[in-house]
Design an enzyme around this catalytic site. Structure first.
Site: not given
Ligand code: ADP
Ligand code: MG
Length: 193
Positions: A52-54, A113, A115-116, A142-144
């Site tokens: 979680n680099y900020r 995000g 993507d896979a 989302a990440g959490d």
């Molecule tokens: N636009 C999106 N559509 C569908 N799932 C999403 C989307 N954004 C995030 N997610 C889900 O949340 C997870 C974490 O999001 P991500 O953006 O990679 O992490 P963080 O919040 O740590 O930046 C993804 O692997 C996916 O499961």
């Molecule tokens: Mg994160």
């Protein structure tokens, strides 16, 4: 408080922490934390870590690289996000991130995000597609929430790929509501049986 910290880490199936925790601690406290985590791990707890680099929370990129690398040395399950790793280490692709971290940690899941997510376990890579969400409302948390779903599934005995599918469903539910939290029943239904 090293005593309270050690006590809180006693006999836990899982210990989970984040690079944001490392970022907000003084150097000495960071050492105390990593020592306590190492001790818990030696006593049999699994350790999960999200770098979680900020950038704004760190004095320098080099200091973040060093502290996060130290944390990875006591980690069993690494849960990074590709854009963070790209900023911190200059990785060109999620595959590069998974390969780099896979040399340090036995189980790696690189989120990216919509993507896979890319899983790397013992040198084997496996992409797990995210759930398509037509209109994400707010990606806070989302990440959490992915991490929570993934770790709950792993603790329940599901394999990494199955755990990532469940984690994507939980995170997809969270990005469809405002704020970092969705109702518990929504999360439970997304996680599945
Ligand atoms: N636009 C999106 N559509 C569908 N799932 C999403 C989307 N954004 C995030 N997610 C889900 O949340 C997870 C974490 O999001 P991500 O953006 O990679 O992490 P963080 O919040 O740590 O930046 C993804 O692997 C996916 O499961
Ligand atoms: Mg994160």
């Amino acid at each position: 408080d090293p005593g309270a910290l050690a006590k809180s880490l006693e006999n836990q199936a899982l210990v989970y922490f984040s690079g944001i925790t490392l970022a907000i601690l003084e150097e000495a406290s960071r050492k105390t934390l990593l020592n306590a985590v190492a001790k818990a791990r030696a006593a049999g707890s699994r350790v999960a870590f999200d770098p979680n680099y900020r950038p704004l929370l760190w004095r320098s990129r080099e200091e973040a690289q060093a502290a996060i690398t130290e944390a990875l040395a006591v980690t069993d399950i690494a849960l990074p996000t590709f854009p963070d790793e790209q900023m911190l280490f200059g990785d060109a692709t999620p595959q590069v991130t998974a390969g780099r971290l896979g040399r340090l940690v036995g189980e790696v899941v690189v989120k990216n995000g919509e993507d896979a997510a890319l899983i790397a376990v013992k040198g084997a890579f496996q992409p797990v597609p995210a759930v398509h969400v037509a209109t994400p409302v707010d990606t806070t948390g989302a990440g959490d929430s992915f991490n929570g779903g993934y770790l709950a599934a792993r603790l329940a005995g599901h394999a990494p790929a199955d755990a990532a599918l469940r984690a994507h469903r939980v995170a997809a539910a969270v990005v469809q509501v405002r704020g970092a939290l969705a109702p518990f029943e929504t999360l439970r239904a997304a996680f599945g049986n």
